[in-house]
Design an enzyme around this catalytic site. Structure first.
Site, short mmCIF file in Angstrom:
data_model
loop_
_atom_site.label_atom_id
_atom_site.label_comp_id
_atom_site.label_asym_id
_atom_site.label_seq_id
_atom_site.Cartn_x
_atom_site.Cartn_y
_atom_site.Cartn_z
N ASP A 46 0.84 -1.19 0.00
CA ASP A 46 0.00 0.00 0.00
C ASP A 46 0.88 1.25 0.00
O ASP A 46 1.68 1.44 0.92
CB ASP A 46 -0.91 0.00 1.22
CG ASP A 46 -1.85 1.21 1.22
OD1 ASP A 46 -2.91 1.12 0.57
OD2 ASP A 46 -1.51 2.22 1.86
N TYR A 51 3.29 9.95 0.66
CA TYR A 51 4.29 9.36 1.54
C TYR A 51 5.72 9.68 1.12
O TYR A 51 6.65 9.53 1.91
CB TYR A 51 4.12 7.83 1.63
CG TYR A 51 2.74 7.38 2.07
CD1 TYR A 51 1.84 8.25 2.68
CD2 TYR A 51 2.34 6.06 1.87
CE1 TYR A 51 0.57 7.83 3.07
CE2 TYR A 51 1.08 5.63 2.26
CZ TYR A 51 0.20 6.51 2.85
OH TYR A 51 -1.05 6.09 3.23
N LYS A 80 -2.46 6.30 -4.08
CA LYS A 80 -3.55 7.23 -3.78
C LYS A 80 -3.30 8.60 -4.40
O LYS A 80 -2.17 9.08 -4.42
CB LYS A 80 -3.72 7.37 -2.26
CG LYS A 80 -3.83 6.03 -1.54
CD LYS A 80 -3.95 6.21 -0.04
CE LYS A 80 -3.76 4.86 0.65
NZ LYS A 80 -2.34 4.49 0.77
N HIS A 113 -7.36 9.79 -1.91
CA HIS A 113 -6.79 9.68 -0.57
C HIS A 113 -7.71 10.27 0.50
O HIS A 113 -7.88 9.70 1.58
CB HIS A 113 -5.43 10.39 -0.54
CG HIS A 113 -4.51 9.88 0.51
ND1 HIS A 113 -3.14 9.86 0.36
CD2 HIS A 113 -4.73 9.35 1.73
CE1 HIS A 113 -2.58 9.36 1.45
NE2 HIS A 113 -3.53 9.05 2.30
#
Length: 318
Positions: A46, A51, A80, A113
């Site tokens: 994931d 990130y 996302k 997201h």
């Protein structure tokens, strides 16, 4: 060969019920974590543009494919769309950037997201000179229509949402020609999400549980915040099964029918988290864990406070 069971999405695609989360995995750590996870039998990774570590995830995938440990088609990669790219014409470029960073031709799952749009542009968290975050006025339903287009083009096999409440999912479903396959939400014994899970299931939407261990390493955690894995009641259950508290908490999600994506960069914990297929919690233990709910949300997304589409402002929307 991975021993992880799969779930079937509403579009017929199958997906592993267990994966590796990469939120908060620091640059320099995530390459090895993903390699260790793939070696241990994880096939679901994931990710998210936010990130900031998708290139490293991609490097690990490339290494394991080149070593012959896995083929690309053995893996299930999620990413996302971040809040600064909600404008419909920005969805495909954002996805293509993620694919480039990961070194992939397609994703298995792409999610919105959050339902909250930030000001469109390169800044992940656009801020006014006054210090206030700058919101966009894009409607997530319009963003969803653009998600459908990238799915039709084969850039992702499935599409879904993350952090959407009941009302927001209903609005998407009213206009959707491709249904969301999942809603990825924070979910653990202190926030069991029973009502939202029940609603999603009634619409054929699988829930993916993020922060299933309560995200003890979240940067804003206070020293005296309760830790799920140290909860004496959970420790007691774990001792009965001769498993760790983390394994019990993760199995709780799996037996509730939720996809589960714990994050770790520690090789032994990555392996331990996956070692949950040789025991079953009793219905009584699951019901007992359900009683731990205290609306103990740890991911409040305070940066979007005041946004009209912030999903947590109304408890009646679950």
């Amino acid at each position: 060969m991975s021993k992880v069971p799969t779930v079937k999405f509403n579009n017929g695609q199958t997906f592993p019920v267990f994966g590796l989360g990469t939120w908060k995995s620091k640059p320099g750590e995530v390459v090895q974590a993903v390699k260790d996870a793939i070696d241990a039998g994880y096939r679901h990774i994931d990710c998210a543009h936010l990130y900031g570590n998708e290139k490293e995830v991609g490097d690990a995938i490339k290494t394991k494919v080149s070593e012959g440990v896995v083929k690309r088609e053995d893996l299930y990669i999620t990413s996302k769309l971040w809040c600064n790219s909600h404008r419909p014409d920005m969805v495909e470029p954002a996805l293509r950037l993620t694919l480039s960073n990961l070194g992939l031709d397609y994703l298995d799952l792409y999610l919105i997201h959050w339902p909250t749009a930030f000001k469109a542009g390169p800044d992940l968290y656009p801020v006014h000179a006054t210090g206030k975050y700058l919101f966009g006025d894009e409607d997530y339903v319009d963003t969803w229509k653009a998600m459908e287009e990238v799915c039709k083009k084969g850039l992702t096999k499935s599409i879904g949402v993350s952090n959407f409440n009941k009302r927001q999912i209903e609005r998407v479903l009213e206009k959707a020609t491709i249904l969301p396959v999942t809603n990825q939400i924070e979910c653990h014994p202190y926030l069991n999400q029973k009502k939202l899970i029940g609603f999603c299931r009634s619409k054929g939407i699988v829930v993916t549980a993020y922060s299933p261990l309560g995200s003890p390493d979240r940067p804003w955690a206070k020293p005296d915040d309760p830790k799920l894995t140290e909860d004496l009641k959970i420790v007691q259950i774990a001792s009965k099964y001769k498993k760790s508290p983390a394994q019990v908490i993760l199995k709780y999600q799996i037996q509730r029918g939720n996809i589960t994506i714990p994050k770790s960069v520690n090789k032994s914990r990555i392996k331990e988290n996956l070692d949950i297929w040789d025991f079953q919690l009793t219905p009584e233990d699951i019901a007992y864990l359900d009683t731990f709910d205290c609306n103990g949300r740890v991911c409040h997304f305070v940066e979007a406070t005041g946004h009209p589409n912030h999903p947590f402002t109304d408890r009646d929307e679950y």
